[in-house]
Design an enzyme around this catalytic site. Structure first.
Site, PDB file in Angstrom:
ATOM      1  N   ASP A 307      14.130  -6.345  -4.317  1.00  0.00           N
ATOM      2  CA  ASP A 307      12.819  -5.738  -4.076  1.00  0.00           C
ATOM      3  C   ASP A 307      11.859  -6.806  -3.578  1.00  0.00           C
ATOM      4  O   ASP A 307      11.833  -7.925  -4.107  1.00  0.00           O
ATOM      5  CB  ASP A 307      12.268  -5.115  -5.361  1.00  0.00           C
ATOM      6  N   ASP A 344     -12.931  -0.169  -8.150  1.00  0.00           N
ATOM      7  CA  ASP A 344     -11.468  -0.275  -7.993  1.00  0.00           C
ATOM      8  C   ASP A 344     -10.989  -1.477  -8.805  1.00  0.00           C
ATOM      9  O   ASP A 344     -11.237  -2.626  -8.434  1.00  0.00           O
ATOM     10  CB  ASP A 344     -11.130  -0.449  -6.512  1.00  0.00           C
ATOM     11  N   PHE A 377      -8.139   6.525  -6.147  1.00  0.00           N
ATOM     12  CA  PHE A 377      -6.922   6.665  -5.327  1.00  0.00           C
ATOM     13  C   PHE A 377      -5.978   7.667  -5.993  1.00  0.00           C
ATOM     14  O   PHE A 377      -5.827   7.679  -7.212  1.00  0.00           O
ATOM     15  CB  PHE A 377      -6.228   5.306  -5.205  1.00  0.00           C
ATOM     16  N   GLN A 380      -1.619  11.729  -3.511  1.00  0.00           N
ATOM     17  CA  GLN A 380      -1.736  12.773  -2.493  1.00  0.00           C
ATOM     18  C   GLN A 380      -2.643  12.332  -1.337  1.00  0.00           C
ATOM     19  O   GLN A 380      -2.300  12.469  -0.164  1.00  0.00           O
ATOM     20  CB  GLN A 380      -2.288  14.066  -3.115  1.00  0.00           C
ATOM     21  N   ARG A 382      -3.870   9.125  -0.850  1.00  0.00           N
ATOM     22  CA  ARG A 382      -3.527   7.751  -0.457  1.00  0.00           C
ATOM     23  C   ARG A 382      -4.753   6.981   0.035  1.00  0.00           C
ATOM     24  O   ARG A 382      -4.663   6.170   0.946  1.00  0.00           O
ATOM     25  CB  ARG A 382      -2.423   7.744   0.595  1.00  0.00           C
ATOM     26  N   MET A 383      -5.908   7.274  -0.553  1.00  0.00           N
ATOM     27  CA  MET A 383      -7.123   6.517  -0.241  1.00  0.00           C
ATOM     28  C   MET A 383      -8.083   6.631  -1.414  1.00  0.00           C
ATOM     29  O   MET A 383      -7.937   7.490  -2.283  1.00  0.00           O
ATOM     30  CB  MET A 383      -7.778   7.015   1.059  1.00  0.00           C
ATOM     31  N   ASP A 518      13.871  -0.286 -11.952  1.00  0.00           N
ATOM     32  CA  ASP A 518      13.182   0.017 -13.207  1.00  0.00           C
ATOM     33  C   ASP A 518      12.761   1.473 -13.338  1.00  0.00           C
ATOM     34  O   ASP A 518      12.426   1.920 -14.431  1.00  0.00           O
ATOM     35  CB  ASP A 518      11.951  -0.885 -13.388  1.00  0.00           C
ATOM     36  N   ASP A 522      15.361   4.913  -9.290  1.00  0.00           N
ATOM     37  CA  ASP A 522      16.343   3.857  -9.000  1.00  0.00           C
ATOM     38  C   ASP A 522      17.702   4.151  -9.623  1.00  0.00           C
ATOM     39  O   ASP A 522      18.689   3.483  -9.293  1.00  0.00           O
ATOM     40  CB  ASP A 522      15.851   2.495  -9.540  1.00  0.00           C
TER      41      ASP A 522
END
Length: 682
Positions: A307, A344, A377, A380, A382-383, A518, A522
């Site tokens: 990763d 944020d 954020f 859905q 993504r901002m 994790d 995965d």
């Protein structure tokens, strides 16, 4: 990591191993190791012969036979001691884990909700599917998933790490482990296993030597050693009638000594210890392997899926530049970016506030005094952003801001598209800022590649291991970071399905693949990979799908796991080479001594000039026993590991352990012969 490391030869372990070595003299234990079982039978036979000779029932030197018998018993004891030491280290680690298990009562809920009635029951009575309530100060009674609540959890008893972790319902941090302690708040947990099947129980079973099964390579080597032993057994058995027919019968004691020196007793006595020690070293790195097979597979891996975040890069992206759109001042962009990030709390958001302050001396402002509303954020949208009076400021991914701007009647500038490509090509992540329908520009987020990682990948490449970076970034960003880090290949915009397909593709080419994971998403790829290291902080599904668990939850540990696996294989191969080379040298000591009376021509093989046939045979037997003792630390610690290609590694091991295995017996046997002669024992 605060877990206590055991010294290589811990005095308490040595004392216990000495007792266990004697206990292992039982034939029920010895027959499991065919090579050492032959030595055990030879020891018993020579002991009976020595007693018979001392009592006058048989002719021959009772003293010489007794001396050979004693050292044959020492050979068996030393091999037992090596195995007992390795098992003792594992048992000590297991006992430290057993100390974590505590008898506790659980608050079993009658319904899966926080305020439901509770029944106080012993923790061992809980079953899979039961729901329990744990509060601050409680020991978590079972492995499970958090279905309600959030709490700070002390997992130091399992991981050795003192810093508490947050466990909460939903997401990838809902998995909890029995035996850990709640520090604050409360959790409602659904048990995922029955008693005796917890992660702690599995850890204890994994590290205890008694639970270890032989690996495929170990089985193959054992078969080879058995075959060699049978060949030498048949060859030795045919010598007695031939020598008797010639009129100079070789004694049974000499034949037993010859057989023991011919068969590969060195590696035969250390093989089990090497395997147990390999798993113990893995635990020393705070990685739990489900079996020796997993450790062995790690040594054969030739593809690493890594990763990007946390493994190749530091994982904390920082704002590095403000790139305004055409007609927009950089200060205007920085001001809007800072406003959108005031609430944020992510590392990226805080870095934007700091960069604006550093570049334009823009001070943080209070949201309440601005009468502003923060827009968080979500997966859905993504901002994220902020609403201040009539101003609507947003920052987010390129696609998200494009949709937002166009939905408000604006358009996405072509020059910003070009800037996005340029930022991505440089290995940074572009974050677009817009106010209303107008795009103001880009914030470049730079994820720093870890220092020294490029050199580590170069070492892996020398060893024939291919490195593949897995990332959710776009192809341009992924390509730039891959080039900077020095990986061989990359998978951009990775999805669980893409990971699984990539693993299957490499496996179809005959490669062995290792990866870390994790999350629940995965799990399919972890189940498919040959070496799958699940993070202890991950979900229950990920831990069950993997064949190793990293208690430190450090993705970079995968490289160390491969090193430990290769070290175990190298140790086994090196000591096998040394053992076989040893046997060749011992032939020159014992064969002339055993058969010089029958075939005088063999005297020319006595290149060491040993004092007498008796001293030569006894010296070889003593050396054969002592060499096991001297190699025990190497078997437990492992040979020194260097990242070399397979051919370079083979040449190095042949020089060190092949040539060393030839020379050491000549020196050792001659030295023992001189000591025996000077002391008058022969």
């Amino acid at each position: 990591m605060s877990r206590k490391q055991l010294a290589l030869l811990e005095p308490t372990l040595v004392r216990q191993a000495l007792l266990d070595a004697v206990k292992k003299l039982s034939p029920m234990v010895q027959w499991r190791n065919p090579v050492m079982f032959i030595v055990w039978v030879g020891s018993l036979l020579t002991t009976l012969l020595a007693i018979a000779m001392a009592g006058g029932a048989l002719t021959g030197s009772a003293t010489f036979t007794a001396a050979v018998s004693i050292w044959l018993w020492f050979t068996v004891l030393f091999a037992n001691f090596a195995e007992a030491m390795a098992e003792g280290r594992s048992k000590a680690q297991a006992n430290s884990l057993k100390g974590v298990k505590k008898t506790a009562f659980a608050r079993k809920l009658r319904a899966p909700q926080h305020d439901a009635p509770v029944d106080h029951v012993p923790a061992e009575d809980l079953r899979k599917g039961d729901v329990v309530l744990v509060e601050a100060g409680d020991i978590i009674p079972c492995d499970g998933e958090v279905i309600e609540g959030g709490a700070s959890v002390d997992e130091s008893a399992i991981t050795g790490e003192s810093a508490p972790v947050i466990r909460e319902s939903g997401g990838d941090f809902a998995s909890v482990t029995g035996g850990t302690r709640i520090l604050s708040d409360w959790l409602v947990i659904r048990c995922s296993v029955n008693p005796g099947e917890t992660f702690l129980d599995r850890m204890i079973a994994m590290v205890e030597g008694a639970q270890r099964r032989k690996t495929p390579n170990e089985i193959a080597l054992t078969i080879l050693l058995i075959a060699l032993t049978l060949v030498f057994l048949l060859a030795t058995a045919t010598i007695w009638p031939f020598s008797a027919w010639s009129g100079n019968a070789v004694s049974v004691t000499v034949l037993v000594a010859l057989l023991v020196c011919l068969i590969p007793t060195t590696i035969g006595g250390l093989l089990s210890a090497i395997g147990v020690a390999g798993m113990s070293r893995m635990l020393g790195a705070n990685v739990i392997a489900t079996s020796g097979r997993a450790v062995e597979a790690a040594g054969d891996v030739d593809v690493l899926l890594l990763d990007k975040t946390g493994t190749i890069t530091l994982g904390n992206r920082q704002a590095s530049a403000f790139l305004p759109a055409r007609g927009v001042e950089e200060r205007t962009l920085a001001d809007a970016a800072q406003l959108s990030s005031l609430a944020d709390e992510t590392p990226e958001g805080r870095s934007i506030v700091v960069l604006a302050k550093q570049r334009f001396n823009l001070r943080e402002r209070d949201l309440q005094s601005l009468h502003a509303t923060f827009v968080p954020f979500t997966a859905q949208t993504r901002m994220s952003g902020i609403n201040i009076d009539q101003r609507m400021i947003r920052k987010g991914s390129v696609d998200a801001i494009r949709r937002h701007v166009e939905a408000n009647g604006g358009h996405f500038p072509a020059d910003v598209d070009k800037q996005v490509e340029e930022v991505a090509r440089q290995g940074a992540t572009p974050l677009v800022v817009a106010e209303g329908e107008k795009v103001l520009g880009i914030i470049a987020l730079k994820d720093i590649v870890k220092g020294g990682i490029k050199e580590r990948f170069a070492q892996l490449r020398k060893m024939g291991i291919k490195t593949v970076m897995i990332t959710g970034d776009n192809r341009l960003t992924a390509a730039a970071i891959a080039a900077e880090a020095g990986v061989d290949d990359f998978l951009a915009e990775a999805t669980p399905e893409a990971k699984l397909a990539l693993i299957r593709q490499y496996q179809s080419e005959g490669r062995l693949v290792a990866m870390t994971g994790d999350g629940t998403n995965d799990a399919p790829a972890l189940a498919q990979a040959d070496v799958a290291v699940a993070m202890n902080s991950g979900t229950q599904a990920a831990k069950e799908a993997g064949n190793m668990v990293d208690l430190d939850s450090n993705p970079t540990k995968l490289i160390e796991v491969v090193h430990i696996g290769k070290q175990m294989l190298m140790t086994r191969g090196s000591l096998t080479t040394f053992s076989i080379a040893n046997d060749v040298a011992k032939y020159f000591a014992i064969i002339p001594a055993a058969f010089a009376a029958v075939y005088p021509q063999l005297a020319m093989l006595n290149v060491m000039g040993l004092h007498s046939p008796s001293s030569a045979i006894l010296s070889a037997v003593i050396f054969n026993a002592l060499i096991i003792v001297f190699l025990i630390p190497l078997a437990l610690k492992g040979v020194s590991y260097r990242p070399l290609s397979a051919s370079a590694m083979l040449r190095r091991n042949l020089w060190i352990y092949g040539l060393g295995g030839l020379l050491v017996p000549f020196i050792g046997i001659k030295a023992i012969d001189l000591l025996l002669t000077l002391s008058g024992l022969v």
